[in-house]
Every structure is written in C-alpha cells, then in structure tokens.
Design a protein around this motif. Structure first.
Motif: not given
Length: 623
Positions: A328-351
């Motif tokens: 199952n970990y070979h998936s895009v998980w909604a919960r984990d993926g969403a939190i990863t998006v939020i936590g990495s927004l300071s790196l939004v300039d990294d293409e």
C-alpha cells in the motif's frame, strides 16, 4: 488566517471601527487592540475613527481615558448622529446641520408611543436630540417594516435601525454609520475605497453597504451583518472582537504579521514553561543549528526520493521492498500527500518539488468519486483509487486534508486558474464531508477507526477530525473569496465559527454546569472535580474519552480553534506530564493498555496499537 495582502495597504487612509463586541467585549471590556495598536500602528497616513452605535461621545472618551481604547482621530457616535474631532476636542457642527432636515423629535416620540408591542425606552445616556433608542426584543422583519411605513404615513422620512434582535433606533433621514462616514470622507477628501470598516451587528451594515468599501467582519458577528455583507470586499475574521480586527488589519497590510503574536499573553514566568526555556537555553546553539540544518538537507533528499509521476508516494520506492499489505505504501496517499504538500510549500521555487506538489493534488482530486469522496490512496502501479482503509472503512480525514492542502497551495502560488479549474470538485468534496454531519449539530460523525489512526478505536465526534473540519470550512471560504464569491465564502466561514463553538462546548471540559441548556459530556465532567486543561479526545451520545490527543490539541492551536490562553494551559499540561519525552512528542496521553475500558481486541492486528506503538502513544509521522 489568509496570507496578508500587502498590495492594498497604500489605498487605506481611514479606519472606521465599531466598538462594542468589535474592538472590545461588551461585558468585560477586554481587548488586545489598544496594546497592539500602540505598538504597531502605522507612523503616518492612516486615521483611526470609532463608529459606535449605542455609545455617545462622553462614553467613548471615558473608555479612552481609562485605557480601554487607544486615542483616535475621530469619534462617530450614536449610530451616526454625531462626529467628534478628538484632536480638536470638539463636535463637528457642520454635520449636525445636515441632520436637521425633516427631523421632528416630538413627533418621533408620539409615533413610537402609539405602536403596539413591547417597546421600552432605553436609558437617557443613550438618547440625544438626533436619536431615540428603544428595547424591542425579537421583532420580525415584517414588524420593523410596518414601523417604517407608519413614519411614511406621517410624512416623516426617517431612518429606522434594528440590531441584535433587541435594539431599535429612530434617527434623522441622513443619520446612520454609513452616511456619517461618507460625510467625514468627503470632508477629508477621501473616497470610500480609502476606508476600512469593521463591525459585528446590523447597525454596522450601513458602513459595509458603501460602494468600494473594504471591511472586516469579526467571528462573533450576528447573522444580520452577514446578510448585509454579501458580494462585498469583506475579510471574515476567524477570531472574535479585537483579535479579529487585528487579524483583519494584518490581512489588509495595515499592521505587520508580528501584531498577531503581540496580542498573546506572555506566560514565560510559568514554572513549567520556564523549565523548558532553561533547557533550551542550555543547549549549544551552534550544535543545535547544525543539527537542524543537517535534518533539513536530509529531509529534502528524502522528499525528492518520494517524487513519482502521480505525486508524492508514501515511501521511497527504490529504498523499500514491500511485503503483503506494505505494498500500500507504493501509492499516493491523500492524507500523507496533502500534509507533504503543506509542509513543503516553502520549497515551491524548486521546480521538481513544485511540479510534484501540484500533481499530488491533481491525482487525488481527479480520482474522487462521483459523490465527491477523495480516495484514501491511488496506487502507482495501475493508477487505481482505493476509497477505504483496513476493514473497508472509509477515510474521513483524507478528503479534509486535501481541501486544506489545496487552499494552502493556491494561497502560496496564487494560481487562480488552477483554483478555478478544480473549485467545483472541491465543493463536491465539502458536500460529501458535510453529509457526515447526520444530526446537523455542525460536527461530523466519524465511523470507528475512520481517520489517520486506522485501527485505533475512536468514533462519533473525534477531536482531531472536528478540528480539521473547522479548518476545511475556513479554507474553502477563503478559496471562494479568491474567486470573488463573497456571498458563499461568508456562508462557509460563518459556519466554521459555528463548528468552532461546538468544538469548545463539547471538547473543552468545564466545572460550570449551565442551567436550562443541554449539557455535553465534556461539561458533565464537573461531577469529577477538577477537569483537564485540554480538549478531550472524543465524545459520543453515550460517553466520552478524557485522554489527551496531542496531535489534535496541537492542530487546535495552529488552526486557531482555541485561543492563546487555552493553548497555554494545554501545552503547560502536556509539558508537565512529559509528552515530549522522548522527543518530539507521543501522540496520545496516557496510552491505552490491555484491560482498560478503551482497549480493543483488534489493537494487536499488525502490532500497530500496542502501548507506546504507532497510534497508541508512539511518534507518528504526521507529528
């Protein structure tokens, strides 16, 4: 709170704020506004005016002299019937000349006395030559309209203002808060677009009705004001009274972001807090910074290992050989993926990272079901969505996290085109989530093990999920504001405040029994003596769990569901019982042990929920 909008600061030259229940609490006079304004107010170019309803000039001056309010430039008092120049210490007489037109005080009194209904005159301190004020409880819109028609039949063109379902003001034709403000703006050679107003009730509506006006509606505002502020450039604050005004001033760029911090009470002298500060101070700063930097760099490396064509995976594919359900970990998980998006927004300039942030959201949203359910995960190997977790239980918080993450993403990137493309899908997700409020009490009913804790036995009203539900309503409202849909935006943000009140009533324990009201299980704890100073973990129609959900309480503070004072009490408790030992924090205190009434036989499945493991007192990845 939405990211501050510094672009509009230079347009605002005059602030026109109501006082009672806007700048200060009417009953206690508590407010952080004076302290924050004195510390952070702009050096020049912005005038401050109080625009009050029931209070007259002398009453406002008294509040200023005793230190409740800062000194203003102008006072508009008596629902727009007086303008007082505070710097010159005199009433602006030219404005009173305008009010004389068609005003007959004696005739007003005669007409009101002949109206059927429980109308009682307010005390003399609320009356003057251009204002007659009455108590009239729970009058319907039809009754108020009939009062207006009575004056029309008497050939009197006056202004009737009814507010808070109890206050009736009869004023001259040109007298209301909006007209007085317009007159002052003309006197100062300013336009309505140069003014920012704030209020909480119906007698503030005239200010918000002005074309091109900008405004702040505090979270404790009455329903009547929300009706008047539809389709307007309004910031709906997430906090009450003065804190909500401060929040709005930061949004409009009048005050710096530090003003939010300045409104909090300093508790550094508390023993437990002081012990933590001393512990931090004893650490080697260079060693600590080096460790943080090393961790930051390794986190970016780990993050990039999780980049896939569909978005962020739950684990690095190249580093993890899976067996059984671990696949199952070979998936895009909604919960984990969403939190990863939020936590990495300071790196939004990294293409590379930015592209994966966007794709994560796209993958999850485009695989939502026809009724709006966001999938629990989308498998990488075949792109198939899975809508349930272990045991076929749906994941409630997956959709909530995606709504929050989508807002945070567009708030940082300002990608309105992306927002416009998917706003319909997000709305369907909000509807699906809202359907879980089956008894219409503003809180979601969560199926057992239906959130991030998977096999942990919470159900019905769970703190963590309700906090997220509150935040998702705020986020969706903010997204609608970005698209200019102020009407519907206000509906969602207003509903978020209802959710917040329900959370505090049901999850924050109280030793005070409220008479003549339904008593929640949290309130019923008064029978147990002293109550824990945190939001309890869960309530149901039959019982409650008094455990401390550490993650839920941290989110409650970060998302503004509790104020700084409640958060202080909670963090002091959590530090006192050692939830951060070992570092960083355990996710629940105390843990559930075999034999405890909360223990479930299935906690042994996959050994996930044994005491101090994973969900049950472990350090879970979301923390």
């Amino acid at each position: 709170m939405e990211k501050p909008n510094s672009e509009i600061q230079h347009d605002i030259n005059l602030l026109s704020f109501d006082i009672d229940n806007t700048l200060i609490d009417f009953n206690t006079h508590k407010s952080n506004f004076r302290k924050v304004w004195k510390k952070h107010k702009p050096e020049q170019g912005v005038l401050l005016a109080y625009n009050t309803g029931g209070r007259l000039v002398d009453d406002v001056i008294h509040l200023i002299e005793k230190g409740t309010l800062p000194e203003p430039d102008y006072i508009i008092s008596g629902v727009g019937t007086h303008i007082y120049d505070y710097n010159k210490k005199c009433v602006v007489k030219e404005f009173n000349d305008v009010l004389d037109d068609g005003w007959d005080l004696k005739l007003v009194e005669d007409i009101i006395q002949n109206i059927d209904g429980p109308i009682n005159e307010q005390p003399s301190k609320y009356q003057h030559d251009y204002k007659r004020s009455y108590y009239f409880h729970n009058a319907t819109e039809a009754v108020i309209t009939e009062i207006e028609n009575t004056f029309v039949r008497a050939n009197m063109d006056i202004n009737v203002v009814y507010s808070q379902e109890q206050f009736l003001d009869i004023l001259p034709k040109w007298a209301n808060k909006g007209n007085a403000l317009q007159w002052l703006l003309r006197k100062l050679n300013l336009k309505a677009s140069n003014a920012l107003v704030a209020g909480d009730s119906g007698n503030d509506s005239a200010m918000f009705d002005m074309e091109d006006i900008k405004g702040i509606v505090v979270a404790n505002a009455h329903e009547e004001l929300y009706k008047y502020t539809k389709y307007r450039q309004i910031y709906h604050a997430e906090k009450d009274c003065g804190d909500g005004v401060i929040e709005g001033l930061v949004y409009y760029g009048i005050l710096p972001e530090e003003a939010i911090v300045s409104s909090n009470t300093d508790h550094t002298e508390d023993y437990i807090i002081q012990q933590e500060l001393n512990s931090i101070a004893s650490e080697d700063d260079k060693e600590k910074l080096d460790l943080i930097l090393e961790g930051y760099e390794k986190a970016i490396i780990a993050l990039k290992k999780n980049i896939t064509p569909l978005g962020f995976s739950a684990c690095s594919i190249e580093d993890n050989i899976t067996h059984g359900t671990d696949e199952n970990y070979h998936s895009v998980w909604a919960r984990d993926g969403a939190i990863t998006v939020i936590g990495s927004l300071s790196l939004v300039d990294d293409e590379e990272i930015h592209k994966c942030q966007r794709q994560t959201l796209v993958t999850l949203i485009e695989n939502s079901s026809r009724n709006g359910q966001i999938p629990s995960n989308v498998r990488l190997k075949d792109k198939q969505p899975d809508y349930s977790g272990v045991g076929g239980i749906c994941s409630i918080d997956s959709g909530i996290w995606v709504v929050i993450a989508f807002y945070e993403y567009v708030n940082v990137t300002k990608d309105i085109k992306f927002l416009r493309k998917y706003i319909g899908d997000i709305k369907e997700t909000m509807r699906w989530l809202g359907a879980h409020d089956s008894n219409n009490d503003a809180l979601l009913e969560i199926p057992e093990a239906g959130d991030w804790t998977d096999l942990f036995g919470g159900s019905y009203n769970i703190l963590y999920d309700e906090i997220l539900w509150y935040r998702s309503n705020v986020c969706f409202g903010r997204m609608l504001e970005m698209l200019g849909d102020y009407d519907e935006a206000g509906e969602y943000i207003r509903w978020s405040q209802v959710i917040k009140k329900e959370i505090l009533q049901n999850f924050w324990p109280s030793t005070q029994q409220k008479l003549f009201q339904t008593v929640s299980f949290a309130e019923r704890q008064f029978t147990l003596g002293d109550t824990p100073p945190y939001l309890i973990q869960q309530t149901t129609p039959f019982d409650f769990s008094w455990r401390c959900d550490v993650f839920g309480n941290v989110l409650a503070f970060l998302f503004g569901t509790v104020d700084a004072e409640k958060a202080h009490q909670t963090f002091k408790f959590m530090l006192g019982v050692g939830v951060n030992d070992p570092f960083p924090v355990s996710n629940v205190y105390p843990v559930v042990t075999p034999g405890d009434p909360d223990w479930k036989p299935y906690y042994t499945v996959n050994l996930l929920n044994l005491p101090n493991h994973y969900h049950n007192g472990g350090v879970f990845g979301l923390l």
